[in-house]
Design a protein around this motif. Structure first.
Motif, PDB file in Angstrom:
ATOM      1  N   ALA A  64      87.530  31.652  74.802  1.00 32.03           N
ATOM      2  CA  ALA A  64      87.151  31.379  73.501  1.00 32.03           C
ATOM      3  C   ALA A  64      87.950  30.123  73.078  1.00 32.03           C
ATOM      4  N   ASP A  65      89.078  29.980  73.748  1.00 29.82           N
ATOM      5  CA  ASP A  65      89.945  28.825  73.379  1.00 29.82           C
ATOM      6  C   ASP A  65      89.422  27.316  73.698  1.00 29.82           C
ATOM      7  N   ASP A  66      88.511  27.167  74.759  1.00 31.43           N
ATOM      8  CA  ASP A  66      88.005  25.885  74.726  1.00 31.43           C
ATOM      9  C   ASP A  66      86.653  25.822  74.168  1.00 31.43           C
ATOM     10  N   GLY A  67      86.216  26.658  73.383  1.00 30.24           N
ATOM     11  CA  GLY A  67      85.048  26.628  72.796  1.00 30.24           C
ATOM     12  C   GLY A  67      83.665  26.842  73.586  1.00 30.24           C
ATOM     13  N   ALA A  68      83.857  27.278  74.853  1.00 32.38           N
ATOM     14  CA  ALA A  68      82.869  27.830  75.580  1.00 32.38           C
ATOM     15  C   ALA A  68      82.199  28.892  75.436  1.00 32.38           C
ATOM     16  N   ALA A  69      80.901  28.770  75.610  1.00 32.04           N
ATOM     17  CA  ALA A  69      80.042  30.132  75.261  1.00 32.04           C
ATOM     18  C   ALA A  69      79.762  30.910  76.645  1.00 32.04           C
ATOM     19  N   PRO A  70      79.518  32.236  76.557  1.00 33.81           N
ATOM     20  CA  PRO A  70      79.011  33.035  77.574  1.00 33.81           C
ATOM     21  C   PRO A  70      77.841  32.323  78.185  1.00 33.81           C
ATOM     22  N   GLY A  71      77.687  32.329  79.343  1.00 32.09           N
ATOM     23  CA  GLY A  71      76.194  31.673  79.903  1.00 32.09           C
ATOM     24  C   GLY A  71      76.038  31.970  81.430  1.00 32.09           C
ATOM     25  N   GLY A  72      75.074  31.822  81.787  1.00 36.43           N
ATOM     26  CA  GLY A  72      74.768  31.570  83.320  1.00 36.43           C
ATOM     27  C   GLY A  72      73.893  30.607  83.857  1.00 36.43           C
ATOM     28  N   GLY A  73      74.216  29.981  84.776  1.00 35.90           N
ATOM     29  CA  GLY A  73      73.145  28.956  85.598  1.00 35.90           C
ATOM     30  C   GLY A  73      73.891  28.469  86.931  1.00 35.90           C
ATOM     31  N   GLU A  74      73.098  28.281  87.581  1.00 35.79           N
ATOM     32  CA  GLU A  74      73.130  27.702  88.989  1.00 35.79           C
ATOM     33  C   GLU A  74      71.827  27.111  89.560  1.00 35.79           C
ATOM     34  N   CYS A  75      71.999  26.152  90.357  1.00 36.71           N
ATOM     35  CA  CYS A  75      70.893  25.265  91.012  1.00 36.71           C
ATOM     36  C   CYS A  75      71.595  24.845  92.417  1.00 36.71           C
ATOM     37  N   THR A  76      70.610  24.979  93.365  1.00 40.04           N
ATOM     38  CA  THR A  76      70.932  24.345  94.779  1.00 40.04           C
ATOM     39  C   THR A  76      69.888  23.210  94.994  1.00 40.04           C
ATOM     40  N   VAL A  77      70.504  22.086  95.509  1.00 40.38           N
ATOM     41  CA  VAL A  77      69.789  20.890  95.867  1.00 40.38           C
ATOM     42  C   VAL A  77      69.891  20.522  97.136  1.00 40.38           C
ATOM     43  N   VAL A  78      68.594  20.445  97.685  1.00 38.79           N
ATOM     44  CA  VAL A  78      68.579  20.306  99.393  1.00 38.79           C
ATOM     45  C   VAL A  78      68.020  18.792  99.472  1.00 38.79           C
ATOM     46  N   VAL A  79      68.709  18.002 100.148  1.00 38.88           N
ATOM     47  CA  VAL A  79      68.119  16.569 100.365  1.00 38.88           C
ATOM     48  C   VAL A  79      67.645  16.540 101.840  1.00 38.88           C
ATOM     49  N   THR A  80      66.736  16.219 102.373  1.00 35.96           N
ATOM     50  CA  THR A  80      66.196  15.829 103.593  1.00 35.96           C
ATOM     51  C   THR A  80      65.721  14.554 103.623  1.00 35.96           C
ATOM     52  N   GLY A  81      65.375  14.191 104.887  1.00 33.65           N
ATOM     53  CA  GLY A  81      64.728  12.894 105.080  1.00 33.65           C
ATOM     54  C   GLY A  81      65.814  11.934 105.908  1.00 33.65           C
TER      55      GLY A  81
END
Length: 255
Positions: A64-81
């Motif tokens: 709460a001190d830094d104003g952050a709100a609860p949440g969840g999220g993630e992503c994975t990026v795969v670069v090929t070539g």
């Protein structure tokens, strides 16, 4: 400009949205009703790192001190070539985020439109988004003005609510976003930022956005596209594949 435009717009519009708050009904039935009522309107929201004036919690849920709100999220990026990399992003300020009007109440959208000097009735009649019906970004940067290494995908400017409804769906990647997300209705644009001295342009019609789940609780899916290095005598060509999972857990949404 890659990945920057939509996050800066969210920063501006969310001020109006946060001024009034949203529906507090978090039940399954209430959430569904709110979603259907808002479906014909537009989009602005954030999950893990909205890019708005409020940020989602980091992997520990923030505080709460830094104003952050609860949440969840993630992503994975795969670069090929011609270049091979794997990047993983989760939580943090502006690192993984989504913008979508579907996760805001009618009251919040109306307040934002009026704050910007518009008519809400005219806004609804046009079926246009406030920011974007869908925009997702995954970036190493905490600064929405300097997105850094990462990817983003968003609906084209021609897309209306009937072209991209909340729920599972498949949408062609017709090119890169840049400042103006040009393309037919019902399509998306995507961009990748690799390193500072390598600039890539998305190859038109080289992939798609696949949404496997999208409701008032969250969104999951993937997108992929090819990109060609610009301003190089022997340009590299890469294939980008992104898996993402984002939850709607911020307190001013209708989630």
């Amino acid at each position: 400009m890659r990945g920057k435009t939509i996050r800066v717009l969210v920063l501006v519009v969310t001020v109006g949205l946060m001024a009034v708050g949203c529906s507090s009904d978090t039940s399954a039935d209430g959430g569904t009703t709110a979603a259907s009522e808002t479906t014909t309107e537009a989009s602005v929201s954030s999950t893990t790192a909205p890019g708005s004036t409020t940020t989602s919690g980091a992997t520990d849920g923030g505080n709460a001190d830094d104003g952050a709100a609860p949440g969840g999220g993630e992503c994975t990026v795969v670069v090929t070539g011609d270049r091979e990399d794997t990047w993983m992003f989760e939580g943090g300020v502006n690192r993984v985020g989504i913008a979508t009007d579907y996760w805001f109440s009618d009251e919040a959208l109306q307040a934002a439109v009026e704050e910007l000097g518009g008519s809400y009735d005219e806004f609804v009649a046009k079926g246009e988004p406030l920011v974007s019906f869908l925009g997702i970004w995954c970036s190493e940067s905490d600064d929405p003005m300097e997105p850094g290494q990462g990817v983003d995908v968003r609906a084209t400017n021609a897309t209306r609510s009937a072209d991209l409804a909340m729920g599972p769906g498949s949408y062609p990647v017709v090119g890169g976003g840049g400042v103006i997300a040009d393309g037919p209705a019902g399509t998306v644009v995507a961009d990748v930022t690799v390193i500072e001295d390598e600039i890539y342009e998305t190859i038109a019609d080289s992939g798609s956005l696949e949404i496997s789940r999208w409701d008032m609780a969250g969104i999951e899916g993937s997108f992929s596209f090819a990109a060609l290095e610009m301003f190089a005598e022997d340009p590299k060509e890469i294939q980008v594949t992104v898996q993402f999972s984002l939850s709607c857990e911020t307190p001013w949404h209708t989630c």
